[in-house]
Scaffold this active site. Structure first.
Site, PDB file in Angstrom:
ATOM      1  N   MET A 134      10.288 -32.892 -32.926  1.00 40.03           N
ATOM      2  CA  MET A 134       9.016 -33.461 -33.350  1.00 40.03           C
ATOM      3  C   MET A 134       9.008 -34.980 -33.199  1.00 40.03           C
ATOM      4  O   MET A 134       8.650 -35.715 -34.122  1.00 40.03           O
ATOM      5  CB  MET A 134       8.727 -33.070 -34.806  1.00 40.03           C
ATOM      6  CG  MET A 134       8.368 -31.615 -34.974  1.00 40.03           C
ATOM      7  SD  MET A 134       6.738 -31.265 -34.279  1.00 40.03           S
ATOM      8  CE  MET A 134       6.716 -29.472 -34.356  1.00 40.03           C
ATOM      9  N   HIS A 160      10.464 -40.459 -34.136  1.00 42.50           N
ATOM     10  CA  HIS A 160      10.008 -39.243 -34.804  1.00 42.50           C
ATOM     11  C   HIS A 160       8.556 -39.395 -35.245  1.00 42.50           C
ATOM     12  O   HIS A 160       8.133 -40.456 -35.704  1.00 42.50           O
ATOM     13  CB  HIS A 160      10.881 -38.926 -36.021  1.00 42.50           C
ATOM     14  CG  HIS A 160      10.867 -37.483 -36.398  1.00 42.50           C
ATOM     15  ND1 HIS A 160       9.798 -36.891 -37.041  1.00 42.50           N
ATOM     16  CD2 HIS A 160      11.781 -36.501 -36.189  1.00 42.50           C
ATOM     17  CE1 HIS A 160      10.069 -35.606 -37.240  1.00 42.50           C
ATOM     18  NE2 HIS A 160      11.260 -35.346 -36.728  1.00 42.50           N
ATOM     19  N   HIS A 161       7.787 -38.308 -35.081  1.00 40.73           N
ATOM     20  CA  HIS A 161       6.362 -38.344 -35.419  1.00 40.73           C
ATOM     21  C   HIS A 161       6.147 -38.516 -36.927  1.00 40.73           C
ATOM     22  O   HIS A 161       5.055 -38.875 -37.371  1.00 40.73           O
ATOM     23  CB  HIS A 161       5.670 -37.065 -34.942  1.00 40.73           C
ATOM     24  CG  HIS A 161       4.243 -37.271 -34.528  1.00 40.73           C
ATOM     25  ND1 HIS A 161       3.447 -38.264 -35.069  1.00 40.73           N
ATOM     26  CD2 HIS A 161       3.460 -36.619 -33.636  1.00 40.73           C
ATOM     27  CE1 HIS A 161       2.238 -38.205 -34.531  1.00 40.73           C
ATOM     28  NE2 HIS A 161       2.224 -37.219 -33.660  1.00 40.73           N
ATOM     29  N   ALA A 162       7.173 -38.265 -37.723  1.00 41.66           N
ATOM     30  CA  ALA A 162       7.065 -38.509 -39.162  1.00 41.66           C
ATOM     31  C   ALA A 162       6.993 -40.002 -39.463  1.00 41.66           C
ATOM     32  O   ALA A 162       6.545 -40.408 -40.537  1.00 41.66           O
ATOM     33  CB  ALA A 162       8.262 -37.896 -39.897  1.00 41.66           C
ATOM     34  N   ASN A 207       1.107 -41.982 -40.161  1.00 44.36           N
ATOM     35  CA  ASN A 207       0.189 -41.096 -39.460  1.00 44.36           C
ATOM     36  C   ASN A 207      -1.169 -41.131 -40.137  1.00 44.36           C
ATOM     37  O   ASN A 207      -1.264 -41.050 -41.369  1.00 44.36           O
ATOM     38  CB  ASN A 207       0.712 -39.655 -39.456  1.00 44.36           C
ATOM     39  CG  ASN A 207       1.873 -39.465 -38.495  1.00 44.36           C
ATOM     40  OD1 ASN A 207       1.672 -39.317 -37.306  1.00 44.36           O
ATOM     41  ND2 ASN A 207       3.091 -39.502 -39.034  1.00 44.36           N
TER      42      ASN A 207
END
Length: 528
Positions: free
Chosen positions: A21, A140-142, A317
């Protein structure tokens, strides 16, 4: 310490060995005139590795409590930060084509980030042809979304080719200077697309309960077949794009002129984003037709929408999603474009009266079935979408990194079980850079999608009246055919003397009758 949001944690919870991810980008640069490649890259690496204080999340690691990700999760400074681990120097094998680069990037994008460390890596890659080098960065998309990653990239670059950055572009000092430039009225020039700018029309003055109730009614209406609104899992057909995946990836990339795509969208009565979706839809239709698996129902695309306010540079995000009908079951390009535009407008209207927090809440509700189906291994049986198509606003001017010109900026995103392909694009100066990542096993020959995208764009331009009709390319053949009789007719007088030359030049042809003189004896032989 900074607490992770539910969306941030969702990327960590759903990550597996086969579904990393992280989001990434591959940037292409041209070396400054006279610069030695190895020395120049070594200098960049040394600058990157020596920050006083790193910008978040580059110096932060995850911290969880006894309940793990189910409990409170924060980012905290990593006391054992090893910059040599995160900033790496690689070289391509000869001949250093884009093929070798894309093969390397495909492998780098297939591996998980180490959760015991800050969740990012940067690879400086030498060995490309034409005095180019590449930088592959994954995070990381987090920790970041597409919009924030563009801001971080922009803080590393300058529009002045003579500007030299003496401090690490990953440092907090560099980031604070960039933010100050924004507040002083010197923002970078970003592309402004309708899909990514939904936050501008969201109004915070509405009552949440009434908006949520209205959203539920719209949700029910869509499932009953009313209106143009497309929703996750609703009439989503199955194809090779919607199969279980493994960890192997295939990456391809290509650029098109921004003005060309925008002109096509405008001529057909839509936006740049409508044009991009129609271009991708035509390519996917051709790809599935070529593999004899075009479904009767139209493909559906997950289109991420940024909810980030212009002044918000720190959120990890701020994203919601629209489900767009790609109208791949429609052969006519113009009609397909109109259907896509109507679907996108319905999705935007659905969210138009919600606050950003309400949009996020409704989006999470829509994704709830997928969160249940994924751990059960059923997501490929009931996919929420067929493909992800994401438009990330990029930098609309020519940029340099310590004198090296940025010539390409290709994004790489995430593929998952049931959604084996992701198409992401970034505007870069006067171009649009497309990055396509797919599961190597589930989507074979994905490189052909590049050719199909050009074909789809040409068909849309023709439908919009921007290019000549198809018969024109056949004209050269028609001109060559009648050319021969005209030449013979005009040069009849010249042919006779040339014929004499030919008869003189062919004594052998006269020798043949001598050999053929024997037929005079043949009759005698016949009489006998």
């Amino acid at each position: 310490m900074k607490k992770l949001s539910l969306v941030d944690k969702g990327f960590l919870v759903s990550e597996t060995k086969d579904t990393p991810m992280h989001v990434a980008g591959i940037s292409l640069y041209t070396l400054p005139e006279g610069a030695n490649e190895q020395e120049f890259l070594h200098s960049l690496a040394e600058t990157l590795r020596t920050p006083e204080t790193l910008l978040s999340p580059f110096g932060d690691r995850l911290r969880t409590g006894r309940m793990g990700l189910a409990g409170a999760t924060h980012w905290e400074p990593d006391p054992e930060l090893d910059m040599d681990y995160h900033v790496r120097h690689s070289a391509l094998p000869k001949p250093g084509r884009y093929r070798e680069l894309f093969n390397l990037v495909s492998r780098l994008h297939s591996t998980l980030l180490d959760r015991s460390r800050p969740l990012w890596e940067m690879h400086l890659i030498e060995g490309l042809q034409d005095r180019q080098f590449a930088v592959y960065t994954k995070t990381h998309h987090a920790a970041v979304d597409g919009a924030r990653s563009i801001h971080i990239s922009r803080s590393m670059l300058s529009s002045n080719p003579n500007h030299i950055m003496t401090e690490s572009p990953l440092s907090l000092q560099s980031w604070e200077r960039y933010k100050s430039a924004l507040t002083m009225g010197k923002p970078p020039e970003y592309g402004h697309g309708d899909l990514r700018n939904v936050s501008d029309m969201l109004k915070s003055s509405f009552d949440s309960s009434s908006n949520i109730l209205r959203a539920v009614k719209g949700f029910a209406g869509a499932w009953s077949g009313e209106g143009e609104l497309s929703l996750p899992h609703l009439k989503v057909p199955r194809s090779s794009l919607n199969t279980p995946i493994n960890s192997s990836r295939r990456f391809v990339a290509q650029s098109w002129p921004f003005a060309r795509i925008r002109a096509m969208g405008k001529a057909l009565g839509g936006t740049f984003n409508d044009a991009v979706l129609a271009m991708c839809a035509g390519a996917l239709r051709q790809y599935l037709q070529t593999h004899a698996e075009l479904p009767d129902d139209s493909l559906k695309a997950m289109v991420p929408v940024s909810l980030r306010q212009e002044s918000d540079l720190e959120s990890g995000n701020a994203v919601a999603t629209i489900s767009a009908d790609l109208a791949t079951n429609i052969a006519d390009p113009a009609e397909r474009f109109r259907t896509i535009r109507a679907s996108v407008q319905a999705g935007k209207q659905y969210f138009s009266e919600m606050t950003p927090s309400e949009v996020e809440m409704v989006s999470l509700i829509m994704q709830a079935p997928a969160l249940l189906l994924m751990p059960m291994g059923l997501i490929s049986q009931l996919p929420p979408y067929n493909v992800t198509i994401s438009n990330v606003p990029g930098i609309r001017e020519t940029m340099y990194w310590n004198g090296a010109k940025l010539t390409g900026s290709y994004p790489l995103s995430i593929v998952t079980d049931g959604m084996a392909m992701n198409i992401t694009l970034v505007t870069n100066a006067d171009k649009v850079d497309f990055g396509i990542i797919a599961c190597r096993r589930s989507v074979p020959q994905v490189q052909r999608l590049i050719d199909y995208m050009e074909l789809a764009l040409s068909e849309l331009e023709e439908a919009a009246g921007l290019v000549s009709a198809k018969p024109e390319p056949k004209a050269p053949k028609k001109r060559r055919a009648p050319a021969k009789p005209k030449v013979k007719a005009e040069q009849k007088a010249e042919i006779k003397p040339k014929a004499k030359l030919k008869t003189k030049a062919k004594p052998k042809t006269k020798a043949k009758p001598k050999t053929k003189a024997k037929p005079k004896t043949n009759p005698t032989h016949a009489k006998k």
